[in-house]
Scaffold this motif. Sequence first.
Motif, short mmCIF file in Angstrom:
data_model
loop_
_atom_site.label_atom_id
_atom_site.label_comp_id
_atom_site.label_asym_id
_atom_site.label_seq_id
_atom_site.Cartn_x
_atom_site.Cartn_y
_atom_site.Cartn_z
N ALA A 148 9.81 -11.71 -8.18
CA ALA A 148 9.71 -10.46 -7.44
C ALA A 148 10.20 -9.32 -8.33
O ALA A 148 11.19 -9.46 -9.05
N ILE A 149 9.49 -8.20 -8.30
CA ILE A 149 9.88 -7.02 -9.08
C ILE A 149 10.60 -6.06 -8.14
O ILE A 149 9.99 -5.54 -7.19
N PRO A 150 11.89 -5.84 -8.36
CA PRO A 150 12.67 -5.02 -7.42
C PRO A 150 12.41 -3.53 -7.57
O PRO A 150 13.02 -2.84 -8.38
N ILE A 151 11.48 -3.02 -6.79
CA ILE A 151 11.15 -1.60 -6.80
C ILE A 151 11.74 -0.95 -5.54
O ILE A 151 11.42 -1.36 -4.42
N GLU A 152 12.58 0.04 -5.73
CA GLU A 152 13.28 0.66 -4.61
C GLU A 152 12.92 2.14 -4.44
O GLU A 152 13.54 2.83 -3.63
N TRP A 153 11.93 2.61 -5.18
CA TRP A 153 11.67 4.04 -5.18
C TRP A 153 10.24 4.31 -4.72
O TRP A 153 9.34 3.50 -4.90
N ASP A 154 10.04 5.51 -4.15
CA ASP A 154 8.71 5.88 -3.69
C ASP A 154 7.80 6.25 -4.85
O ASP A 154 6.60 5.96 -4.83
N ARG A 155 8.36 6.89 -5.86
CA ARG A 155 7.56 7.30 -7.02
C ARG A 155 8.19 6.73 -8.27
O ARG A 155 9.39 6.91 -8.50
N ILE A 156 7.38 6.05 -9.09
CA ILE A 156 7.93 5.39 -10.27
C ILE A 156 7.23 5.86 -11.54
O ILE A 156 6.08 6.30 -11.52
N LEU A 157 7.98 5.76 -12.62
CA LEU A 157 7.43 5.97 -13.96
C LEU A 157 7.28 4.60 -14.60
O LEU A 157 8.24 3.83 -14.66
N VAL A 158 6.07 4.27 -15.04
CA VAL A 158 5.80 2.98 -15.68
C VAL A 158 5.58 3.24 -17.17
O VAL A 158 4.69 4.02 -17.54
N VAL A 159 6.38 2.58 -18.01
CA VAL A 159 6.33 2.84 -19.45
C VAL A 159 6.12 1.53 -20.20
O VAL A 159 6.79 0.52 -19.92
N GLY A 160 5.20 1.55 -21.14
CA GLY A 160 4.97 0.38 -21.99
C GLY A 160 4.09 0.75 -23.15
O GLY A 160 3.37 1.76 -23.12
N SER A 161 4.15 -0.05 -24.20
CA SER A 161 3.34 0.19 -25.39
C SER A 161 2.10 -0.70 -25.37
O SER A 161 2.19 -1.90 -25.05
N GLY A 162 0.95 -0.14 -25.68
CA GLY A 162 -0.26 -0.94 -25.81
C GLY A 162 -0.61 -1.68 -24.54
O GLY A 162 -0.74 -1.11 -23.45
N ASN A 163 -0.74 -3.01 -24.67
CA ASN A 163 -1.14 -3.82 -23.53
C ASN A 163 -0.07 -3.93 -22.47
O ASN A 163 -0.36 -4.33 -21.33
N ALA A 164 1.17 -3.59 -22.81
CA ALA A 164 2.22 -3.56 -21.79
C ALA A 164 1.92 -2.45 -20.78
O ALA A 164 2.10 -2.62 -19.57
N ARG A 165 1.47 -1.32 -21.28
CA ARG A 165 1.12 -0.22 -20.36
C ARG A 165 -0.06 -0.61 -19.49
O ARG A 165 -0.06 -0.36 -18.28
N ALA A 166 -1.07 -1.25 -20.09
CA ALA A 166 -2.22 -1.69 -19.30
C ALA A 166 -1.80 -2.68 -18.23
O ALA A 166 -2.30 -2.65 -17.10
N THR A 167 -0.85 -3.55 -18.55
CA THR A 167 -0.33 -4.49 -17.56
C THR A 167 0.32 -3.72 -16.41
O THR A 167 0.15 -4.07 -15.23
N GLY A 168 1.06 -2.67 -16.74
CA GLY A 168 1.67 -1.85 -15.70
C GLY A 168 0.64 -1.20 -14.79
O GLY A 168 0.87 -1.09 -13.57
#
Length: 311
Positions: free
Chosen positions: A38-58
């Motif tokens: 489980a990914i613990p997300i507690e916020w209504d608006r999130i910033l997703v950061v990743g390089s290359g394919n990590a960002r695409a995964t996000g």
Amino acid sequence: MNNARTILNTFKPEELPNLDAAVFGALELFEEKPPCQAIPIEWDRILVVGSGNARATGEILFADMDAIYADESSIEQVLASHTGIGGAVLISASGGKHAVPIAQTLAKRKIPTVLLTNNPKPRAQEHLHEGKVVVFPKNREPYTYNTSTYLGMILSHTEENAGDIRKHIETVVAKIEENDFKRWNAYTFIIPKECQALTGMFRTKFDELFGPFIQGRAFTDEEIKHAKTVVTSPKECFISFGVKNDVYGVEGNRIAVPLPEEAGHGALMAIGYFVIGAIQKQLPPYFKNNIDEYAKRMTELLKEPIRPIVE
């Protein structure tokens, strides 16, 4: 491919496996241990950061949320131009390299952050502000393959069955290896519009494995309608995944790859990577001939050890 995980656990630096082995190894891993972190997300608006394919995964993981996306090049600009960010998700298989300065940037802004990684001891962790770390399982793989790493994260979200995907590849998709891929020097993937985030992942994998020697492009069945085929070549192969193509490429250069019913991002990622691995097997070993020197250059540039094999 039988016992792909055994191949991945035992191969030597001079015997790097092709990408198809990484695909089967990942599916074997997740067939035995379905990823369900489980990914613990507690916020209504999130910033997703990743390089290359990590960002695409996000983009796949958080498509149904109010999310803003950034990478190592754009994070400062994104933070300066957006407000109301409650927290961040940093995605990095290694938890090192660019993840470290990104974590420092987020900590400086006092943005609480969840790190998604495959490394139990990620260097970025020490820089997180109110940070949490979710560690996903992975296999031993050649550097940059990143198949089990991101596939596990995606399957945890889509809940697709790894065993069903493996069987579909073995019984249906593996027939693609009957093609003579040496005929072509360019490949264009056409995928369903619902899986747009994967286009970048496929292009990245072509870049990593073939560099300037083989061109790899990927578009959705809607995106390709927008002037992507003005210039054509008799040495370009069009491979369509679960979508019809009777328009693009000459007739002898079209390959259709069926997808399982209700295939999601996980199935398409695995199948697309398998097809790239099938191409890799028939062409000169561009990646294998260059990865050692690349690792040495990147070790000097990034000031941290980069090795041809990620244990």
